[in-house]
Design a protein around this motif. Sequence first.
Motif, PDB file in Angstrom:
ATOM      1  N   LEU B  14      49.552  -4.818 -46.765  1.00 54.09           N
ATOM      2  CA  LEU B  14      48.352  -5.598 -46.442  1.00 54.09           C
ATOM      3  C   LEU B  14      47.991  -5.490 -44.971  1.00 54.09           C
ATOM      4  CD1 LEU B  14      49.240  -8.822 -48.467  1.00 54.09           C
ATOM      5  CD2 LEU B  14      47.574  -7.072 -49.100  1.00 54.09           C
ATOM      6  N   GLN B  15      49.008  -5.464 -44.131  1.00 56.46           N
ATOM      7  CA  GLN B  15      48.767  -5.266 -42.697  1.00 56.46           C
ATOM      8  C   GLN B  15      50.075  -4.880 -42.024  1.00 56.46           C
ATOM      9  OE1 GLN B  15      48.511  -8.790 -40.005  1.00 56.46           O
ATOM     10  NE2 GLN B  15      47.779  -9.872 -41.813  1.00 56.46           N
ATOM     11  N   VAL B  16      49.956  -4.388 -40.823  1.00 54.64           N
ATOM     12  CA  VAL B  16      51.145  -4.005 -40.055  1.00 54.64           C
ATOM     13  C   VAL B  16      51.064  -4.727 -38.714  1.00 54.64           C
ATOM     14  CG1 VAL B  16      52.461  -2.095 -39.050  1.00 54.64           C
ATOM     15  CG2 VAL B  16      51.189  -1.742 -41.171  1.00 54.64           C
ATOM     16  N   LEU B  17      52.129  -5.426 -38.373  1.00 54.91           N
ATOM     17  CA  LEU B  17      52.143  -6.173 -37.117  1.00 54.91           C
ATOM     18  C   LEU B  17      53.233  -5.649 -36.190  1.00 54.91           C
ATOM     19  CD1 LEU B  17      51.711  -9.935 -38.124  1.00 54.91           C
ATOM     20  CD2 LEU B  17      49.969  -8.303 -37.432  1.00 54.91           C
ATOM     21  N   ALA B  18      52.943  -5.717 -34.920  1.00 55.41           N
ATOM     22  CA  ALA B  18      53.945  -5.378 -33.905  1.00 55.41           C
ATOM     23  C   ALA B  18      54.588  -6.678 -33.422  1.00 55.41           C
ATOM     24  CB  ALA B  18      53.283  -4.662 -32.745  1.00 55.41           C
TER      25      ALA B  18
END
Lengths: 167, 149
Positions: B14-18
């Motif tokens: 769904l999303q990629v976070l750092a």
Amino acid sequence: MQKKVLSEQALYYGDVSMPKGFEINPDKLKSDILQTSIENKDFKFSKNFDKLNNFITDHIRVKYGINLVNQSMWGNFYKPFSNTEPLLEVDPVDLKNSPDFVLLYGVQLKNCFIKIFYDDNRRKGRSWDMELKNNMFVMFPSTNMYIVKNKKSEDLNFIQTITYEYI
Amino acid sequence: MAHFAKISEDNIVLQVLAVDDKDVKNENNVETESVGQAYLETHNNWPANMWIQTSYNTFNNQHRNGGIPLRGNYAGIGHTWDQDNQIFWPVKPFASWVKLISEARWQSPIGDAPELTQEQQDQNAANTHWWFYSWNEDNQSWDLTNRLA
């Protein structure tokens, strides 16, 4: 022969299927809506609102390639057997600052129906009716007028509204 | 920075976070996936086990800086998380293509495109032609095309 879709009026709807243990708490959201109404303040950001908003933006992006950005949010409650006036979230004289989509989320509902009006070329004033249920959402273009119809005989119906722009 | 993919219940990214390195380190100052997962659960209202660490430098099961590749590919929105093979798969390019697990990439059912001949490579270099193979899903074949024709 080929076809090119220049514009689309689509409804997006479904359940907000959060993972087990992370479900949206309708009582908390309901309480936020009531508090906002009593204090006459802007709807406050909360953990439950964040769950709803992230679920919608994440899934709409992945499934339909639409990147949504929040514009505004508020909650409403409706008395038994009350119908709203026709509602329109786009401001025809300020399109630049108007939202692209309206999302209605069923916080706590029974017998609540949404009538969405649309034009089909020269066939004006058509409408689509759907029942909004608990933990269900419907999102549609802000240029579509809509009415909330409450056929419940007791208690209030609670709906969370979010407007979005797309980028 | 450590990167984590948020996956849906049907394993779609769904999303990629750092995440800041300090938020993925345990009490011994060692980077630990579960610490990052717990941090993300707390701050993003999404279960820890649905945050999967991914490597920015991994592509086709190779680490671009010569390090150890992690989970096949750097996760992207819309990719699929394959729990059994521990691989993030990009969207399948053609219906008939199959997984080449060892290289974490999709491959046509008849293998990769043939190499261009030396003559074709020379013509491409001279800019007189632009030869390349493109996949023909209807015929299940690699078709040689000259884009400058």
